[in-house]
Structure formats: structure tokens, C-alpha cells
Design an enzyme around this catalytic site. Structure first.
Site, PDB file in Angstrom:
ATOM      1  N   ASP A   1       4.505   4.754  -3.743  1.00  0.00           N
ATOM      2  CA  ASP A   1       3.772   5.144  -4.442  1.00  0.00           C
ATOM      3  C   ASP A   1       3.483   4.155  -5.636  1.00  0.00           C
ATOM      4  O   ASP A   1       4.159   3.378  -5.941  1.00  0.00           O
ATOM      5  CB  ASP A   1       4.246   6.649  -5.299  1.00  0.00           C
ATOM      6  CG  ASP A   1       3.397   7.342  -5.971  1.00  0.00           C
ATOM      7  OD1 ASP A   1       1.804   6.843  -5.827  1.00  0.00           O
ATOM      8  OD2 ASP A   1       3.449   8.192  -6.729  1.00  0.00           O
TER       9      ASP A   1
ATOM     10  N   ASN B   1      -3.056  14.226   0.530  1.00  0.00           N
ATOM     11  CA  ASN B   1      -3.879  13.137   0.365  1.00  0.00           C
ATOM     12  C   ASN B   1      -5.345  12.872   0.774  1.00  0.00           C
ATOM     13  O   ASN B   1      -6.184  12.441   0.388  1.00  0.00           O
ATOM     14  CB  ASN B   1      -3.289  11.659   0.849  1.00  0.00           C
ATOM     15  CG  ASN B   1      -1.766  11.352  -0.121  1.00  0.00           C
ATOM     16  OD1 ASN B   1      -1.235  10.651   0.545  1.00  0.00           O
ATOM     17  ND2 ASN B   1      -2.133  11.330  -1.185  1.00  0.00           N
TER      18      ASN B   1
HETATM   19  C1  IPE Z   1       2.824  10.863  -2.471  1.00  0.00           C
HETATM   20  O1  IPE Z   1       2.043  10.200  -3.519  1.00  0.00           O
HETATM   21  C2  IPE Z   1       2.563  10.583  -1.153  1.00  0.00           C
HETATM   22  C3  IPE Z   1       2.527   9.081  -0.536  1.00  0.00           C
HETATM   23  C4  IPE Z   1       3.079   8.071  -1.326  1.00  0.00           C
HETATM   24  C5  IPE Z   1       1.916   8.671   0.765  1.00  0.00           C
HETATM   25  P1  IPE Z   1       1.237  10.947  -4.194  1.00  0.00           P
HETATM   26  O2  IPE Z   1       0.377   9.895  -5.126  1.00  0.00           O
HETATM   27  O3  IPE Z   1      -0.058  11.564  -3.072  1.00  0.00           O
HETATM   28  O4  IPE Z   1       2.056  11.935  -4.938  1.00  0.00           O
HETATM   29  P2  IPE Z   1       1.571  12.896  -6.410  1.00  0.00           P
HETATM   30  O5  IPE Z   1       0.141  13.348  -6.216  1.00  0.00           O
HETATM   31  O6  IPE Z   1       1.647  11.853  -7.248  1.00  0.00           O
HETATM   32  O7  IPE Z   1       2.507  13.806  -6.102  1.00  0.00           O
HETATM   33  C1  IPE Z   2       0.465   5.722  -2.948  1.00  0.00           C
HETATM   34  O1  IPE Z   2      -0.117   5.158  -3.945  1.00  0.00           O
HETATM   35  C2  IPE Z   2      -0.349   5.715  -1.664  1.00  0.00           C
HETATM   36  C3  IPE Z   2      -0.720   6.866  -1.140  1.00  0.00           C
HETATM   37  C4  IPE Z   2      -0.540   8.103  -1.652  1.00  0.00           C
HETATM   38  C5  IPE Z   2      -1.667   6.742   0.052  1.00  0.00           C
HETATM   39  P1  IPE Z   2      -1.380   5.807  -5.141  1.00  0.00           P
HETATM   40  O2  IPE Z   2      -2.656   5.772  -4.374  1.00  0.00           O
HETATM   41  O3  IPE Z   2      -0.797   7.378  -4.846  1.00  0.00           O
HETATM   42  O4  IPE Z   2      -1.207   5.213  -6.156  1.00  0.00           O
HETATM   43  P2  IPE Z   2      -1.317   5.735  -7.728  1.00  0.00           P
HETATM   44  O5  IPE Z   2       0.216   6.860  -7.695  1.00  0.00           O
HETATM   45  O6  IPE Z   2      -2.592   6.539  -7.949  1.00  0.00           O
HETATM   46  O7  IPE Z   2      -0.763   4.916  -8.587  1.00  0.00           O
HETATM   47 MG    MG Z   3       0.681   8.395  -6.287  1.00  0.00          MG
END
Ligand code: IPE
Ligand code: IPE
Ligand code: MG
Length: 251
Positions: free
Chosen positions: A32, A80
């Protein structure tokens, strides 16, 4: 000394403290913070995802060389899909690109398995998944589960449905389901429960990751965004894990 530490003296020094007889057998990583990393650099979100994919290659090679037998990397959750079409499409394109680059992703004897609901992924992606799984089958290195369109609840529901089918077929008695049976029907039947779950980016939640496998996991959180996550951070997580007192309800 393992060859992976020769490049980086400080990592090498830290790694000498690792107790190789007490490595976590299954490490889960919630990758993340890609978007925030990109934003902090004035880049588009997809640049963060691209950088994050490089980090995964680096960390999975490192974990495999260290001797960790199973790692699960959360790449795309069942939630997602709520993101913009632009971001989802870009993520799927990136996924395709990385699955195609087989030796980069699965160098050094890594076995790749994809977990999650593949029915919503394109035929093109499904074909690449089949190919990389086939390409790395039979290796004896670390198993890297890539969690794509993965959710812990859908995983448990799918397992329950498979057990229901066995009841319907008369193979299983109603009321006879055990924890072991459910563990055998989830996406990671060969792996032990997750010993250690790592979440960078400052968020303190599971976000539907490895719900069944995390009953007694140790958690390691950090404010670092995933693209900046280093082998040193990973080594620190292992060292901290080894200092935890795991009681599993006993004394
Ligand atoms: C969790 O991250 C999913 C992945 C890293 C693939 P998210 O960014 O989707 O999670 P939330 O929305 O902050 O809980
Ligand atoms: C994790 O990074 C990757 C996926 C969830 C696909 P994020 O896209 O959630 O990054 P932040 O949380 O917005 O920084
Ligand atoms: Mg995220």
C-alpha cells in the site's frame, strides 16, 4: 554470508542478527501507499504502481534468497474495482506487463501462484497467469502468491461453497466440517497460516487480506510507502518478528 547481503553493508550487518532457524514460514504483504508516493513526487498514481511493482520484484527475490518458503503479496483487492476506470485499466495493463516479464518477476527459482477470483479478469490476463504458473511449476524456491481480485471474505465464502457441494454429493456429513477442512479449501492450502503480515503506508487495517490465515499472525506496520520499502525494512520486520513472544493462547 548470503550473497544478497554483500551489496549493502548495513543490511548485511542487520541480517547477521536474523535467526535462520526461526524465519516466518508465510509472510503476507499489503503493498500500500503507491498513490501517496506518486503524489509526493508530483507524479500520476500509475507511476506509483509501476514503482511498487519494482519493489515487489526486489522484496520477493530477497525473501526467497533468505529462505522464506511462502509469501503472499496483495496486488488488487475485490474492493479496488471501485477506483476510476482509468486507474483500474492502468493497473490491469501493468499487471499484464509484469506477468509477461516472467524471469524478472520469478527469477531465482520463485514459484508464482495467483490467488483470487479470476473470473473478473480479462482472458488476456488469465492466459498470462496460466503461463507464468506453468513456467514456474516444479521449482523448489519460495512460493509467491499474487493476490489479484482477492478478498478474504470471498475466499472463505468460496471455500464454504466447495464444502457445501461435498455435502450435497454425499461425501461429507452436515455438521462434520472441521477447521482443517476449511484450511484445505481456501486459496493457499499448501501454505501454513501467515506468521507475519506487513503493511506499509501508515494504514492500520487488514482491508480484507488473509482473514482466515491471520488468526495468529504477527503484524508489522510502517509509515513508509510501498515503493520506498527496502530490503533493510524487510530485514527489520523479520528481526522484530523474531523478538515477538508468540503464545497462541498458552503461557
Ligand atoms: C489494500 O489497499 C489493497 C491492496 C494493497 C492491493 P487499499 O488502499 O485498497 O486499502 P484501503 O482502501 O486503504 O483499506
Ligand atoms: C496500493 O496503493 C496499490 C493498490 C491498492 C492497487 P494505493 O493505490 O492504495 O496507494 P494509496 O493508498 O492511494 O497511497
Ligand atoms: Mg491504498
Amino acid at each position: 554470508m548470503l550473497k544478497i547481503f554483500q551489496k549493502n553493508r548495513s543490511v548485511k550487518k542487520m541480517a547477521q542478527e536474523i535467526d535462520m532457524s526461526n524465519l516466518p514460514k508465510h509472510v503476507g504483504i499489503i503493498m500500500d501507499g503507491n498513490g501517496r508516493w506518486a503524489k509526493s513526487k508530483g507524479l500520476p498514481r500509475i507511476a506509483g504502481h509501476r514503482a511498487g511493482a519494482q519493489t515487489l520484484k526486489k522484496i520477493s527475490q530477497f525473501a526467497g534468497d533468505l529462505g522464506i518458503p511462502y509469501m503472499t503479496a496483495y496486488a488488487f483487492s475485490t474492493e479496488n474495482w471501485k477506483r476510476s476506470k482509468e486507474e483500474v485499466d492502468a493497473l490491469m495493463d501493468l499487471l499484464l506487463e509484469y506477468l509477461r516479464d516472467k524471469d524478472e518477476l520469478a527469477g531465482n527459482n520463485v514459484v508464482i501462484r495467483v490467488i483470487g477470483d479470476r473470473s473478473r479478469l480479462s482472458d488476456e490476463i488469465n492466459k498470462e497467469i496460466d503461463e507464468i504458473e506453468e513456467y514456474t511449476r516444479g521449482r523448489d524456491g519460495m512460493v509467491l502468491y499474487l493476490a489479484i481480485n482477492y478478498g478474504g471474505r470471498p475466499e472463505i465464502v468460496a471455500a464454504v461453497n466447495r464444502l457445501c457441494k461435498k455435502v450435497q454429493d454425499g461425501i461429507l456429513e452436515p455438521g462434520a466440517v472441521t477447521e482443517e477442512m476449511l484450511s484445505a479449501e481456501i486459496y493457499t492450502p499448501e501454505a501454513p497460516d501467515a506468521d507475519l503480515i506487513i503493511r506499509p503506508s501508515g494504514e492500520l487495517r487488514l482491508s480484507n487480506f488473509l482473514l482466515w490465515q491471520s488468526a495468529y499472525s504477527e503484524f508489522w506496520f510502517s509509515d513508509i510507502n510501498w515503493p520506498d520499502f527496502s530490503t533493510k525494512d524487510f530485514t527489520q520486520a523479520i528481526l522484530d518478528y523474531q523478538n515477538r513472544n508468540r503464545r497462541f493462547g498458552g503461557r
